[in-house]
Design an enzyme around this catalytic site. Structure first.
Site, PDB file in Angstrom:
ATOM      1  N   ASP A  58      -0.062  43.265   2.029  1.00 31.85           N
ATOM      2  CA  ASP A  58       0.263  41.690   2.656  1.00 31.85           C
ATOM      3  C   ASP A  58       0.709  41.923   4.085  1.00 31.85           C
ATOM      4  O   ASP A  58       1.734  40.902   4.435  1.00 31.85           O
ATOM      5  CB  ASP A  58       0.969  41.026   1.624  1.00 31.85           C
ATOM      6  CG  ASP A  58       2.368  41.619   1.598  1.00 31.85           C
ATOM      7  OD1 ASP A  58       2.598  42.718   1.478  1.00 31.85           O
ATOM      8  OD2 ASP A  58       3.398  40.669   1.202  1.00 31.85           O
ATOM      9  N   THR A  90       2.491  43.546  11.753  1.00 30.67           N
ATOM     10  CA  THR A  90       3.104  44.852  10.890  1.00 30.67           C
ATOM     11  C   THR A  90       1.747  45.736  10.958  1.00 30.67           C
ATOM     12  O   THR A  90       1.782  46.772  11.187  1.00 30.67           O
ATOM     13  CB  THR A  90       3.563  44.475   9.615  1.00 30.67           C
ATOM     14  OG1 THR A  90       4.788  43.680   9.525  1.00 30.67           O
ATOM     15  CG2 THR A  90       4.010  45.552   8.660  1.00 30.67           C
ATOM     16  N   ARG A 147       0.972  49.494  12.226  1.00 31.57           N
ATOM     17  CA  ARG A 147       0.585  50.428  11.436  1.00 31.57           C
ATOM     18  C   ARG A 147      -0.930  51.126  11.915  1.00 31.57           C
ATOM     19  O   ARG A 147      -1.081  52.420  11.999  1.00 31.57           O
ATOM     20  CB  ARG A 147       0.004  50.151   9.910  1.00 31.57           C
ATOM     21  CG  ARG A 147       1.277  49.354   9.266  1.00 31.57           C
ATOM     22  CD  ARG A 147       1.929  50.396   8.513  1.00 31.57           C
ATOM     23  NE  ARG A 147       3.122  49.690   7.710  1.00 31.57           N
ATOM     24  CZ  ARG A 147       4.579  49.389   8.258  1.00 31.57           C
ATOM     25  NH1 ARG A 147       4.892  49.656   9.627  1.00 31.57           N
ATOM     26  NH2 ARG A 147       5.217  48.523   7.770  1.00 31.57           N
ATOM     27  N   LYS A 153       1.228  36.573  -0.420  1.00 35.70           N
ATOM     28  CA  LYS A 153       2.438  36.392   0.410  1.00 35.70           C
ATOM     29  C   LYS A 153       2.684  35.039   0.858  1.00 35.70           C
ATOM     30  O   LYS A 153       1.722  34.614   1.760  1.00 35.70           O
ATOM     31  CB  LYS A 153       2.576  37.409   1.641  1.00 35.70           C
ATOM     32  CG  LYS A 153       3.733  37.235   2.438  1.00 35.70           C
ATOM     33  CD  LYS A 153       3.271  37.798   3.844  1.00 35.70           C
ATOM     34  CE  LYS A 153       4.339  37.903   4.984  1.00 35.70           C
ATOM     35  NZ  LYS A 153       5.353  38.858   4.714  1.00 35.70           N
ATOM     36  N   LYS A 195       4.483  36.062  -3.362  1.00 32.31           N
ATOM     37  CA  LYS A 195       5.704  36.732  -3.008  1.00 32.31           C
ATOM     38  C   LYS A 195       6.560  36.142  -1.775  1.00 32.31           C
ATOM     39  O   LYS A 195       5.648  35.686  -1.013  1.00 32.31           O
ATOM     40  CB  LYS A 195       5.125  38.255  -2.359  1.00 32.31           C
ATOM     41  CG  LYS A 195       6.366  39.260  -1.734  1.00 32.31           C
ATOM     42  CD  LYS A 195       5.827  40.266  -1.175  1.00 32.31           C
ATOM     43  CE  LYS A 195       6.169  40.342   0.504  1.00 32.31           C
ATOM     44  NZ  LYS A 195       5.770  41.481   1.019  1.00 32.31           N
ATOM     45  N   GLU A 254      11.899  38.521  -4.055  1.00 32.59           N
ATOM     46  CA  GLU A 254      12.235  39.795  -3.394  1.00 32.59           C
ATOM     47  C   GLU A 254      13.280  39.622  -2.466  1.00 32.59           C
ATOM     48  O   GLU A 254      12.979  39.205  -1.292  1.00 32.59           O
ATOM     49  CB  GLU A 254      10.922  40.487  -2.664  1.00 32.59           C
ATOM     50  CG  GLU A 254      11.162  41.613  -1.844  1.00 32.59           C
ATOM     51  CD  GLU A 254      10.013  42.076  -0.858  1.00 32.59           C
ATOM     52  OE1 GLU A 254       8.928  41.459  -1.081  1.00 32.59           O
ATOM     53  OE2 GLU A 254      10.015  43.187  -0.523  1.00 32.59           O
ATOM     54  N   LYS A 300      11.682  41.879  -7.435  1.00 29.98           N
ATOM     55  CA  LYS A 300      11.178  43.134  -6.385  1.00 29.98           C
ATOM     56  C   LYS A 300      12.250  43.393  -5.509  1.00 29.98           C
ATOM     57  O   LYS A 300      12.650  42.766  -4.518  1.00 29.98           O
ATOM     58  CB  LYS A 300       9.865  42.584  -5.533  1.00 29.98           C
ATOM     59  CG  LYS A 300       9.757  43.556  -4.518  1.00 29.98           C
ATOM     60  CD  LYS A 300       8.200  43.287  -4.010  1.00 29.98           C
ATOM     61  CE  LYS A 300       7.925  44.245  -2.748  1.00 29.98           C
ATOM     62  NZ  LYS A 300       6.459  44.343  -2.455  1.00 29.98           N
ATOM     63  N   SER A 335       9.119  49.757  -1.379  1.00 28.19           N
ATOM     64  CA  SER A 335       9.624  51.151  -1.102  1.00 28.19           C
ATOM     65  C   SER A 335      10.671  51.155   0.092  1.00 28.19           C
ATOM     66  O   SER A 335      11.239  52.326   0.174  1.00 28.19           O
ATOM     67  CB  SER A 335       8.391  52.283  -0.943  1.00 28.19           C
ATOM     68  OG  SER A 335       7.598  51.447   0.112  1.00 28.19           O
ATOM     69  N   SER A 373       5.971  48.058  -6.542  1.00 30.99           N
ATOM     70  CA  SER A 373       5.346  46.976  -5.745  1.00 30.99           C
ATOM     71  C   SER A 373       5.414  47.802  -4.210  1.00 30.99           C
ATOM     72  O   SER A 373       5.879  46.879  -3.425  1.00 30.99           O
ATOM     73  CB  SER A 373       5.891  45.869  -5.837  1.00 30.99           C
ATOM     74  OG  SER A 373       5.280  44.843  -4.939  1.00 30.99           O
ATOM     75  N   ARG A 380       4.302  50.804   1.943  1.00 27.24           N
ATOM     76  CA  ARG A 380       4.051  51.912   3.002  1.00 27.24           C
ATOM     77  C   ARG A 380       3.978  53.338   2.022  1.00 27.24           C
ATOM     78  O   ARG A 380       3.236  53.982   2.266  1.00 27.24           O
ATOM     79  CB  ARG A 380       5.405  52.517   3.919  1.00 27.24           C
ATOM     80  CG  ARG A 380       5.106  51.080   5.001  1.00 27.24           C
ATOM     81  CD  ARG A 380       6.712  50.992   5.685  1.00 27.24           C
ATOM     82  NE  ARG A 380       7.491  50.119   4.792  1.00 27.24           N
ATOM     83  CZ  ARG A 380       8.866  49.918   5.482  1.00 27.24           C
ATOM     84  NH1 ARG A 380       9.167  50.460   6.314  1.00 27.24           N
ATOM     85  NH2 ARG A 380       9.660  48.952   4.536  1.00 27.24           N
TER      86      ARG A 380
HETATM   87  P1  13P Z   1       7.313  48.633   1.219  1.00 22.18           P
HETATM   88  O1  13P Z   1       6.965  49.180   0.029  1.00 22.18           O
HETATM   89  O2  13P Z   1       6.518  49.177   2.455  1.00 22.18           O
HETATM   90  O3  13P Z   1       8.839  48.439   1.609  1.00 22.18           O
HETATM   91  O4  13P Z   1       6.753  47.247   1.232  1.00 22.18           O
HETATM   92  C1  13P Z   1       6.799  46.595   0.185  1.00 22.18           C
HETATM   93  C2  13P Z   1       6.862  45.001   0.578  1.00 22.18           C
HETATM   94  O5  13P Z   1       6.006  44.306  -0.126  1.00 22.18           O
HETATM   95  C3  13P Z   1       7.966  44.700   1.306  1.00 22.18           C
HETATM   96  O6  13P Z   1       7.853  43.178   1.319  1.00 22.18           O
END
Ligand code: 13P
Length: 340
Positions: A24, A29, A33, A97, A136, A177, A219, A261, A289, A292
């Site tokens: 998402d 972002t 990438r 999201k 999310k 999250e 999360k 992550s 979840s 990256r």
């Molecule tokens: P990362 O695993 O890259 O941190 O992204 C997870 C995510 O959805 C952040 O909101």
């Protein structure tokens, strides 16, 4: 609200051996990438890249759900199939999201508040109709000298709970999250302390705003050293401190916890999750979840060339499988090398 249905979705999102793909990335972002692999961030390229992941049948066996960005949930695959149908045909659940990013928090230099609540009640039914069964919302808490402030913790926790209540009313499972960033030079204990603070406040707000915990997925970040810390805590310490922290803060009514992550390396993120599940005897499912940590390898392999699609899918499948094993506590670094 049908809580039994919400709970069923939440349980499916954290089903044993599976976890969530965070695909998402906002327009900004994903451009970052793509810049890193020399690919133009056009609508077609974004579609092609995401489609290659959603069509990786072997990888998707380890992916319970996919978090989509607004653009993607309305997009069609190259052959005209809606991407949400591609995801569903893999036995995976589409998610969306719904936050609209962050803005500076007034009166709190260096701190952010997540925005997007105003029209949320009107937007959610449209996403439900398009197939989203979970959502999310990411709150961002930074650690630096003098921050986070009580104001940042309180306002972000309040917004998370507002979002969660609105989602459940629309029959959508909220992924809650609160992310404590690992960007600084702080040690693991400082991360522990701040994460404990935001989690305690978040669960208090969820209670105050009448959000039944059986219908959410949490999360969080792990308890982990800052990226620039002199000496970073090892895998076992991260696993033990994270489990201790979550046991102190997260009621057993929550079906599952799916970690972000946050900038960990691919293998680090897998090893940490695996070590936690090896501790065992946990009141909730612990899974991933990742954004990256699932996508860095396939992005590199793909580099925008259709000739590389199979290699990118293989790289994605490998990471998805390794994390699926970690969600069961059955991963090992030997397996990682054998399968690579
Ligand atoms: P990362 O695993 O890259 O941190 O992204 C997870 C995510 O959805 C952040 O909101």
């Amino acid at each position: 609200m049908n809580l039994a249905e919400l709970n069923k979705i939440a349980e499916a999102m954290v089903a044993p051996g599976r976890g969530i793909l965070a695909a998402d990335e906002s327009s900004g972002t994903i451009k970052k990438r793509f810049d890193a692999i020399g690919v133009d961030s056009t609508e077609d390229n974004r579609r092609d890249y995401r489609e290659l992941m959603f069509r990786s049948a072997d990888a998707m066996k380890s992916i319970s759900g996919v978090i989509l960005y607004d653009e993607t949930i309305w997009q069609k695959a190259k052959d005209g199939t809606p991407l949400v149908d591609v995801i569903k045909s893999q036995g995976s659940i589409p998610g969306i999201k719904v936050d609209e990013g962050t803005k500076p928090l007034p009166g709190c230099p260096g701190e952010l508040i997540t925005i997007g609540l105003d029209k949320l009640a009107d937007r959610l039914p449209k996403y439900y109709e398009q197939g989203a069964r979970f959502a999310k919302w990411r709150a961002v808490i930074d650690i630096a000298p003098g921050i986070p402030s009580h104001t940042a913790i309180m306002t972000n926790a309040h917004a998370l709970a507002r979002y969660a209540a609105l989602c459940q009313a629309a029959q959508i499972v909220p992924i809650v999250e609160p992310e404590v960033l690992m960007d600084g030079d702080h040690d693991i204990d400082r991360c522990y302390e701040v994460t404990e603070w935001i989690l305690k406040e978040t669960f208090q707000q969820l209670y105050f705003q009448r959000v039944p915990l059986e219908g959410i997925v949490l999360k969080p970040n792990m308890a982990i050293s800052g990226k620039k810390a002199g000496k970073r805590a090892g895998v076992q310490e991260v696993a033990e401190k994270t489990v201790k922290l979550l046991k102190a803060c997260v009621p057993g009514a929550v079906p599952g916890i799916a970690f972000l992550s946050g900038g960990q390396s691919d293998e680090e993120a897998t090893a940490h999750l695996d070590a936690m599940n090896k501790i065992g005897n946990l009141p909730w499912k612990l899974t991933f979840s990742y954004g990256r940590a699932l996508q860095a390898a396939p992005q590199k392999a793909w580099a925008g060339k259709s000739a590389n699609v199979a290699a990118a899918q293989a790289a994605f499948t490998h990471r998805a499988k390794m994390n699926g094993l970690a969600s069961l506590g059955r991963w090992s670094s030997e397996q990682e090398k054998k399968a690579a």
